[in-house]
Design an enzyme around this catalytic site. Structure first.
Site, mmCIF file in Angstrom:
data_model
loop_
_atom_site.group_PDB
_atom_site.id
_atom_site.type_symbol
_atom_site.label_atom_id
_atom_site.label_comp_id
_atom_site.label_asym_id
_atom_site.label_seq_id
_atom_site.Cartn_x
_atom_site.Cartn_y
_atom_site.Cartn_z
ATOM 1 N N GLY A 12 1.678 -2.900 -54.184
ATOM 2 C CA GLY A 12 1.710 -3.045 -52.730
ATOM 3 C C GLY A 12 0.571 -2.299 -52.044
ATOM 4 O O GLY A 12 -0.353 -1.800 -52.695
ATOM 5 N N ASN A 34 8.259 -5.517 -58.283
ATOM 6 C CA ASN A 34 9.008 -6.776 -58.432
ATOM 7 C C ASN A 34 8.319 -7.916 -57.688
ATOM 8 O O ASN A 34 8.843 -9.031 -57.636
ATOM 9 C CB ASN A 34 10.469 -6.618 -57.967
ATOM 10 C CG ASN A 34 10.585 -6.438 -56.464
ATOM 11 O OD1 ASN A 34 9.583 -6.367 -55.752
ATOM 12 N ND2 ASN A 34 11.815 -6.352 -55.971
ATOM 13 N N ASN A 37 7.001 -8.312 -52.117
ATOM 14 C CA ASN A 37 6.260 -8.279 -50.860
ATOM 15 C C ASN A 37 4.762 -8.101 -51.115
ATOM 16 O O ASN A 37 4.077 -7.381 -50.390
ATOM 17 C CB ASN A 37 6.802 -7.147 -49.971
ATOM 18 C CG ASN A 37 6.259 -7.231 -48.555
ATOM 19 O OD1 ASN A 37 5.897 -8.309 -48.082
ATOM 20 N ND2 ASN A 37 6.156 -6.099 -47.885
ATOM 21 N N ASP A 61 12.299 -4.989 -61.348
ATOM 22 C CA ASP A 61 12.943 -4.585 -60.109
ATOM 23 C C ASP A 61 13.635 -3.251 -60.390
ATOM 24 O O ASP A 61 14.444 -3.160 -61.313
ATOM 25 C CB ASP A 61 13.970 -5.662 -59.724
ATOM 26 C CG ASP A 61 14.520 -5.438 -58.331
ATOM 27 O OD1 ASP A 61 14.583 -4.268 -57.892
ATOM 28 O OD2 ASP A 61 14.884 -6.442 -57.688
ATOM 29 N N SER A 127 8.903 8.930 -44.451
ATOM 30 C CA SER A 127 8.226 8.458 -43.248
ATOM 31 C C SER A 127 8.467 9.407 -42.084
ATOM 32 O O SER A 127 9.525 10.043 -41.987
ATOM 33 C CB SER A 127 8.792 7.079 -42.891
ATOM 34 O OG SER A 127 8.426 6.721 -41.582
ATOM 35 N N TYR A 152 16.500 0.968 -41.878
ATOM 36 C CA TYR A 152 15.303 1.367 -42.637
ATOM 37 C C TYR A 152 15.118 2.889 -42.557
ATOM 38 O O TYR A 152 14.964 3.571 -43.574
ATOM 39 C CB TYR A 152 14.072 0.650 -42.078
ATOM 40 C CG TYR A 152 12.770 1.340 -42.388
ATOM 41 C CD1 TYR A 152 12.184 1.216 -43.642
ATOM 42 C CD2 TYR A 152 12.148 2.160 -41.439
ATOM 43 C CE1 TYR A 152 11.006 1.885 -43.938
ATOM 44 C CE2 TYR A 152 10.971 2.827 -41.729
ATOM 45 C CZ TYR A 152 10.407 2.688 -42.978
ATOM 46 O OH TYR A 152 9.242 3.362 -43.270
ATOM 47 N N LYS A 156 15.440 6.156 -45.422
ATOM 48 C CA LYS A 156 14.461 7.225 -45.690
ATOM 49 C C LYS A 156 15.164 8.584 -45.656
ATOM 50 O O LYS A 156 14.961 9.425 -46.523
ATOM 51 C CB LYS A 156 13.312 7.182 -44.673
ATOM 52 C CG LYS A 156 12.420 5.966 -44.788
ATOM 53 C CD LYS A 156 11.680 5.915 -46.120
ATOM 54 C CE LYS A 156 10.860 4.660 -46.303
ATOM 55 N NZ LYS A 156 10.387 4.444 -47.674
ATOM 56 N N ASN A 182 1.126 7.061 -39.664
ATOM 57 C CA ASN A 182 0.854 5.609 -39.607
ATOM 58 C C ASN A 182 -0.334 5.241 -40.490
ATOM 59 O O ASN A 182 -1.477 5.290 -40.030
ATOM 60 C CB ASN A 182 0.613 5.184 -38.159
ATOM 61 C CG ASN A 182 1.875 5.217 -37.325
ATOM 62 O OD1 ASN A 182 2.515 6.255 -37.209
ATOM 63 N ND2 ASN A 182 2.250 4.091 -36.752
HETATM 64 N N1 UFG Z 1 2.143 -1.942 -30.941
HETATM 65 C C1 UFG Z 1 1.675 -2.807 -29.962
HETATM 66 N N2 UFG Z 1 1.519 -4.118 -30.305
HETATM 67 C C2 UFG Z 1 1.784 -4.609 -31.551
HETATM 68 C C3 UFG Z 1 2.259 -3.717 -32.537
HETATM 69 C C4 UFG Z 1 2.441 -2.394 -32.195
HETATM 70 O O1 UFG Z 1 1.409 -2.401 -28.832
HETATM 71 O O2 UFG Z 1 1.624 -5.831 -31.770
HETATM 72 C C5 UFG Z 1 2.284 -0.506 -30.610
HETATM 73 C C6 UFG Z 1 3.700 0.014 -30.757
HETATM 74 O O3 UFG Z 1 4.440 -0.213 -29.585
HETATM 75 C C7 UFG Z 1 3.439 1.493 -31.043
HETATM 76 C C8 UFG Z 1 2.109 1.478 -31.821
HETATM 77 O O4 UFG Z 1 1.515 0.227 -31.518
HETATM 78 O O5 UFG Z 1 3.230 2.200 -29.844
HETATM 79 C C9 UFG Z 1 2.292 1.583 -33.329
HETATM 80 O O6 UFG Z 1 3.209 0.591 -33.767
HETATM 81 P P1 UFG Z 1 3.367 0.221 -35.320
HETATM 82 O O7 UFG Z 1 4.363 -0.860 -35.407
HETATM 83 O O8 UFG Z 1 2.033 -0.011 -35.934
HETATM 84 O O9 UFG Z 1 3.909 1.572 -35.964
HETATM 85 P P2 UFG Z 1 5.234 2.408 -35.627
HETATM 86 O O10 UFG Z 1 4.775 3.772 -35.233
HETATM 87 O O11 UFG Z 1 6.136 1.706 -34.724
HETATM 88 O O12 UFG Z 1 5.965 2.431 -37.035
HETATM 89 C C10 UFG Z 1 5.281 2.856 -38.195
HETATM 90 C C11 UFG Z 1 5.849 2.136 -39.398
HETATM 91 C C12 UFG Z 1 7.263 2.532 -39.643
HETATM 92 C C13 UFG Z 1 7.375 4.009 -39.734
HETATM 93 C C14 UFG Z 1 6.770 4.676 -38.538
HETATM 94 C C15 UFG Z 1 6.714 6.171 -38.750
HETATM 95 O O13 UFG Z 1 5.801 0.741 -39.179
HETATM 96 O O14 UFG Z 1 7.671 1.982 -40.865
HETATM 97 O O15 UFG Z 1 5.425 4.236 -38.340
HETATM 98 O O16 UFG Z 1 6.438 6.830 -37.582
HETATM 99 F F1 UFG Z 1 8.656 4.361 -39.833
#
Ligand code: UFG
Length: 341
Positions: A12, A34, A37, A61, A127, A152, A156, A182
């Site tokens: 991955g 597995n 994804n 798996d 995370s 999810y 964790k 991130n």
């Molecule tokens: N965002 C947008 N538009 C999009 C996607 C995201 O504006 O199309 C914004 C979100 O609102 C957020 C920022 O971009 O403010 C980051 O969003 P992400 O989805 O990239 O990341 P997150 O911080 O929400 O989540 C990520 C992982 C999770 C993990 C988390 C840990 O996806 O699995 O970080 O803090 F749990």
């Protein structure tokens, strides 16, 4: 030093980068996946980057106990880095049983086999989601975890607890939970990177797909957050830096006893609009966007205090935000259709 490391979920996004850095650091790596994804693109890329055509790969798996047991028995594993888990927050809300079963059973199997063989270093891919909306920023490892807001996130937290209790109970089982902020970007070779299925949930894959014209525009989810420009702030970390953090943690786990937790982040937060600008500057490509409503469950701001990882593991992130955006774009440009290719 731990010589042979099992990377579960090693085909991955993060697992493939960790495999490269472990091999660069002189470890033998066994990859298990597995393929639920990912496809073989990244594993083939790992072989090209490292010049190693002989990396053992097992399509198994980790929810299959006998398969995990056989893998350990046949490969004399000294340490495991466990990535094999589902990771889509929204999907976990819609399909909680799928998430609890997969993420918990696979990890329980790894620990059970580690215990049965008399011990092993177990690194768990956790995370920053465990901190939720922390009262004080940056978050340190001492910042209290808040109740998870998705199945999810709950898996964790539960796996961190299962690891702690297992280390306390079983001789020779040592554990480290690594809390990622991130992770974004891709290997500078553009041979491995993230291949989201369908419409990306995360910000940077959405930006890169917009930049190549696959999506019309980015929706910026909310501009009324309590941040410097109103858009959500996160601690973006280059996936290669993150991978190097795992190598440092494997070294540390081998030398110490017990259970530990480290933040893997840069310590700096960037807003969604900061990311759009950084991407445009790094790649000289415009990213059209519109302001859209907030996404349910999102928080204002989250960034790490990564001091502990530096002081104890001797690791810190080196890449800047424009490096991350450049490498993300190079990878996307080389793989415009991802899984559909
Ligand atoms: N965002 C947008 N538009 C999009 C996607 C995201 O504006 O199309 C914004 C979100 O609102 C957020 C920022 O971009 O403010 C980051 O969003 P992400 O989805 O990239 O990341 P997150 O911080 O929400 O989540 C990520 C992982 C999770 C993990 C988390 C840990 O996806 O699995 O970080 O803090 F749990």
């Amino acid at each position: 030093m731990a010589k042979r490391v099992l990377v579960s979920g090693g085909a991955g996004y993060i697992g493939s980068h960790v495999t490269v850095e472990l091999i660069n650091a002189g470890y033998e790596v066994v990859v298990a996946d597995n393929m639920s994804n990912c496809d073989m693109t990244c594993f083939e890329g790992v072989k090209k980057i490292t010049g190693r055509d002989d990396i053992p790969f097992f399509e198994i798996d980790c929810c299959d106990y006998e398969a995990v047991e056989k893998l350990f028995a046949e490969n004399s594993i000294d340490a495991v880095i466990h990535f094999a888990a589902y990771k889509a927050v929204g999907e976990s809300v819609a399909q909680p049983i799928k998430y609890y079963r997969n993420n918990l059973v696979s990890f329980l199997n790894i620990l059970e086999v580690a215990k049965a063989k008399g011990g092993c270093n177990v690194l768990f891919s956790s995370s920053a989601t465990v901190y939720g909306e922390a009262e004080n920023l940056p978050v340190t490892e001492q910042t209290p975890r808040l109740p998870a807001t998705s199945p999810y996130g709950n898996t964790k937290q539960m796996c961190e607890d299962i690891l702690r209790d297992s280390v306390a109970a079983y001789d020779g089982v040592k554990g480290i939970a690594l809390r990622y902020f991130n992770p974004i970007g891709a290997h500078p070779s553009a041979l491995i990177g993230e291949l989201p299925r369908g419409v990306p949930n995360n910000l940077v894959p959405f930006i890169t797909q917009t930049a190549i014209g696959k999506r019309k525009q980015l929706s910026v989810f909310g501009n009324d957050y309590d941040t410097h420009d109103g858009t959500g702030v996160r601690d973006y970390i280059h996936v290669v830096d993150l991978a190097k953090g795992h190598v440092a943690a494997v070294k540390y786990a081998t030398a110490t006893l017990g259970c530990d937790v480290f933040n893997l982040g840069t310590g700096t937060g960037y807003s969604v609009l900061d990311m759009v600008k950084a991407f445009e500057t790094a790649n000289n490509i415009p990213v059209p966007y519109e302001i859209a409503p907030r996404r349910p469950g999102d928080i204002d701001e989250c960034y790490a205090d990564p001091t502990r990882a530096y002081e104890i593991l001797g690791w810190k992130a080196e890449y800047g935000i424009e490096d991350m955006c450049r490498d993300a774009n190079n990878w996307q440009s080389k793989n415009p259709n991802g899984f559909e290719a």
